[in-house]
Write a protein that holds these residues in place. Sequence first.
Motif, PDB file in Angstrom:
ATOM      1  N   MET A   1       0.827  -1.199   0.000  1.00 48.91           N
ATOM      2  CA  MET A   1       0.000   0.000   0.000  1.00 48.91           C
ATOM      3  C   MET A   1       0.862   1.250   0.000  1.00 48.91           C
ATOM      4  SD  MET A   1      -3.079  -0.988   2.609  1.00 48.91           S
ATOM      5  CE  MET A   1      -3.612   0.705   2.821  1.00 48.91           C
ATOM      6  N   LEU A   2       0.361   2.285  -0.627  1.00 49.29           N
ATOM      7  CA  LEU A   2       1.095   3.552  -0.671  1.00 49.29           C
ATOM      8  C   LEU A   2       1.013   4.242   0.694  1.00 49.29           C
ATOM      9  CD1 LEU A   2      -0.381   4.794  -4.075  1.00 49.29           C
ATOM     10  CD2 LEU A   2       1.924   3.863  -3.711  1.00 49.29           C
ATOM     11  N   LEU A 168       1.578  -3.645 -17.917  1.00 48.04           N
ATOM     12  CA  LEU A 168       1.585  -3.474 -16.457  1.00 48.04           C
ATOM     13  C   LEU A 168       1.973  -4.747 -15.716  1.00 48.04           C
ATOM     14  CD1 LEU A 168      -1.487  -1.126 -15.868  1.00 48.04           C
ATOM     15  CD2 LEU A 168       0.925  -0.543 -16.142  1.00 48.04           C
ATOM     16  N   THR A 169       1.974  -5.888 -16.422  1.00 52.39           N
ATOM     17  CA  THR A 169       2.429  -7.099 -15.732  1.00 52.39           C
ATOM     18  C   THR A 169       3.929  -7.010 -15.458  1.00 52.39           C
ATOM     19  OG1 THR A 169       2.862  -8.326 -17.775  1.00 52.39           O
ATOM     20  CG2 THR A 169       0.648  -8.501 -16.845  1.00 52.39           C
ATOM     21  N   VAL A 173       5.083  -2.636  -8.201  1.00 55.61           N
ATOM     22  CA  VAL A 173       3.919  -2.559  -7.322  1.00 55.61           C
ATOM     23  C   VAL A 173       3.542  -1.091  -7.116  1.00 55.61           C
ATOM     24  CG1 VAL A 173       3.103  -2.954  -4.956  1.00 55.61           C
ATOM     25  CG2 VAL A 173       4.401  -4.737  -6.150  1.00 55.61           C
ATOM     26  N   THR A 176       1.887   0.515 -10.238  1.00 52.97           N
ATOM     27  CA  THR A 176       0.506   0.065 -10.488  1.00 52.97           C
ATOM     28  C   THR A 176      -0.433   0.569  -9.389  1.00 52.97           C
ATOM     29  OG1 THR A 176       1.010  -2.063  -9.426  1.00 52.97           O
ATOM     30  CG2 THR A 176       1.105  -1.992 -11.831  1.00 52.97           C
ATOM     31  N   GLU A 177       0.085   0.707  -8.182  1.00 50.75           N
ATOM     32  CA  GLU A 177      -0.779   1.247  -7.117  1.00 50.75           C
ATOM     33  C   GLU A 177      -1.107   2.715  -7.375  1.00 50.75           C
ATOM     34  OE1 GLU A 177      -0.034  -1.877  -3.506  1.00 50.75           O
ATOM     35  OE2 GLU A 177       0.865   0.108  -3.284  1.00 50.75           O
TER      36      GLU A 177
ATOM     37  N   TYR B 289      -7.804  -0.025  -3.968  1.00 52.55           N
ATOM     38  CA  TYR B 289      -6.908   0.233  -5.100  1.00 52.55           C
ATOM     39  C   TYR B 289      -5.733  -0.740  -5.175  1.00 52.55           C
ATOM     40  CZ  TYR B 289      -3.440   2.465  -2.071  1.00 52.55           C
ATOM     41  OH  TYR B 289      -2.495   2.686  -1.113  1.00 52.55           O
ATOM     42  N   PHE B 290      -5.255  -1.180  -4.000  1.00 50.30           N
ATOM     43  CA  PHE B 290      -4.088  -2.070  -4.029  1.00 50.30           C
ATOM     44  C   PHE B 290      -4.474  -3.467  -4.517  1.00 50.30           C
ATOM     45  CE2 PHE B 290      -5.745  -1.395   0.228  1.00 50.30           C
ATOM     46  CZ  PHE B 290      -6.057  -2.669   0.656  1.00 50.30           C
ATOM     47  N   ALA B 293      -4.617  -3.006  -8.197  1.00 48.32           N
ATOM     48  CA  ALA B 293      -3.245  -2.896  -8.714  1.00 48.32           C
ATOM     49  C   ALA B 293      -2.660  -4.287  -8.938  1.00 48.32           C
ATOM     50  CB  ALA B 293      -2.386  -2.088  -7.746  1.00 48.32           C
ATOM     51  N   ALA B 294      -2.936  -5.214  -8.018  1.00 46.95           N
ATOM     52  CA  ALA B 294      -2.446  -6.593  -8.195  1.00 46.95           C
ATOM     53  C   ALA B 294      -3.070  -7.197  -9.444  1.00 46.95           C
ATOM     54  CB  ALA B 294      -2.775  -7.416  -6.956  1.00 46.95           C
ATOM     55  N   LEU B 296      -3.998  -5.487 -12.087  1.00 42.30           N
ATOM     56  CA  LEU B 296      -3.324  -4.845 -13.226  1.00 42.30           C
ATOM     57  C   LEU B 296      -1.986  -5.536 -13.514  1.00 42.30           C
ATOM     58  CD1 LEU B 296      -3.934  -1.058 -12.391  1.00 42.30           C
ATOM     59  CD2 LEU B 296      -4.863  -2.297 -14.354  1.00 42.30           C
ATOM     60  N   ARG B 297      -1.346  -6.031 -12.460  1.00 41.76           N
ATOM     61  CA  ARG B 297      -0.060  -6.727 -12.654  1.00 41.76           C
ATOM     62  C   ARG B 297      -0.259  -8.163 -13.120  1.00 41.76           C
ATOM     63  NH1 ARG B 297       0.802  -4.239  -7.732  1.00 41.76           N
ATOM     64  NH2 ARG B 297       0.761  -6.204  -6.606  1.00 41.76           N
ATOM     65  N   GLY B 298      -1.532  -8.569 -13.248  1.00 44.20           N
ATOM     66  CA  GLY B 298      -1.819  -9.890 -13.805  1.00 44.20           C
ATOM     67  C   GLY B 298      -2.009 -10.975 -12.772  1.00 44.20           C
TER      68      GLY B 298
END
Lengths: 266, 384
Positions: A1-2, A168-169, A173, A176-177, B289-290, B293-294, B296-298
């Motif tokens: 988390m940010l 984005l893969t 982290v 993308t967050e 969002y997190f 985000a995971a 989005l990373r596939g």
Amino acid sequence: MLTLVDSTTGTVVGRAEGEDVVLDVATTGAGPTLLMLHGAEGREADTAFVDALAGRFTVVAPSHPGFGLSPRPDWCDTVEDLAYLYLDWIERQDLRDVVLVGLQFGGWLAAEMAVRDCSRLGRLVLVDPVGIKVGGREDRDIVDVFAIPRGELDARNYADPAAGPGDLTLASVEDTEHIARNEEALALYGWEPYLHNPRLRRWLPRIHVPTLVAWGAHDGIVSPGYGRAYADAIPGARFEIVDGAGHRAQVEQPATLAALVADHTV
Amino acid sequence: MQYWHFSETAYPYLPPPETIDSIRVTLPNGVIDPERAAALWDRYLLEWQVADECGINLMMNEHHATATCMDPAAPVIAGILGRITTKARILILGNPVANRKDPVRVAEETALVDLLSHGRLDVGFVRGVPYEVSAVNSKPVQMSERMWEAIDLIKKAWTTHDGPFNWEGRFFHQRHVNIWPRPLQQPHPPVWVTAMTPGSAGRIADNGDIVASFLTGYEGTRKVFQAYRDRLAETGRPAPADDRFAYAALVYTGRTDEEGLEGARKLMWYVKANKVPFEFVQPPGYTPYFVRAAGLRGERSAYDFKSLTLENLIDEGIVFAGSPSTVRGQIEKFHERVGGFGHLLLMGQAGFLEHDETVAGIRTFAEHVKPALDRQFTPRPVTV
């Protein structure tokens, strides 16, 4: 988390509902104050543009509530809230002749501020702004960024898709967050009516500071024709096409755009 | 234990998956042959009538712009079932109230269905699935907040009988709420709310409503139910009866294990045919969002069952299938592992499971599984 900023690491920009509003604000450069309002890309993606402006301006670049590392107070959920927040901030600092630069979503926000109160603004620059309705009820003026694949999103945001975040893969982290948090904030403020205020266009004639509307020649999200309609609604506004740029013109042509801003403020 | 037959009423006759981008949101409705759709509705309604005859309750849901479910207006179907069945309770699970712009209308629809069915309606509320925010133009942010405000408003509309009241909430505004008719059941029909994660269970427990979890397997379901139990304990309230807990699984009972597994393989259409691109599966704001985000990373979502085999799904407690004794054993094991529950929602029809097969599955369950389970788990009436 940010890790978001708090009252010790962030900047208090205002107060509402009995609480301070704390944002992540970056200030760089020297010269007249330029308030830069980012779009969905987030301020972190606009570094080159900020650097290009910093030689001439004191660039003040907040992350809006809910974007980047800025917390969002629960009450803050409309573009109108953001507009009053920033107008109030300008007033609190007693700033005058502010150069207000709004990028895409931030352009909509800048226009909402300007129709409310231009008294402390010196110049207005809108870069590929959203925020108005131009076409008919069956025309989608603004591509639905929430309903297209990532590859298409990059191709529409950038003249050269390689300028975008790409696959984005393979992204970090943290990156993308940031993207996910920024897109969530965009959805919060702009889901319906979709990225516009149906009433804004009729009030754009209230903007009475010199205004530049700049548009990426290859903007695949909102067409240059929409940009011309935007400029036409603002008295005396100048319209400029930026070659080699898509929707996020500041990312692909930071120097060209910074030069246009400088030229506009002479 | 109460049992509920559930069909999502799909239109399964689709172009090959490799030729379409999505089964939801963007698949043109020109794919539908209207005559075929009408015939499908005839048989789906008939299957609920069979369940009613067999002592099984009825459950339906609502989805929009998707081939997986031809029911975009659950109260319409509930109203029909209220007139063509006689004994079964009728559960709408659920009304997607975070996506309905007018909660007072939902209160009116359900009050009407309660009258039409002579008080046999159970009313479920759901936030709505992520795919649907585009189809109904519903903001994927603040959905829980909207759902809870809608539920509060609907309950107040059902239970206010002394003239109009005012509602100026964060999301919904109406100055004269005074629904006609009012529900038959007093003070209102039983309320169910879905929860897929423990964080959602607390508020359902506070209201004493029924919590329902879908395809969450042994571990996920246990955590949701435990959060409900913990909340009551923390607030000094009596431990909940089993009838506060519901679980939905894909279920097919055959005469033999082989026949049961064969039926379950056809039910797998529900998880396998669900081809939907990322932008509709994980719209911004639907999950934290997190988590997105995971995605989005596939990284695979917990609810993406596509890569799982039937055996995996049985091992996880997401599918119950086999002979009557096998299915009974699976349900007993599930009951034990989740700390008890009182409602089993049997997704007993999906995809190309034909009418005869669906009816056979319902009847075999009713005749050879339910009686044995009834001896073990006292069938409790649904309480308000």
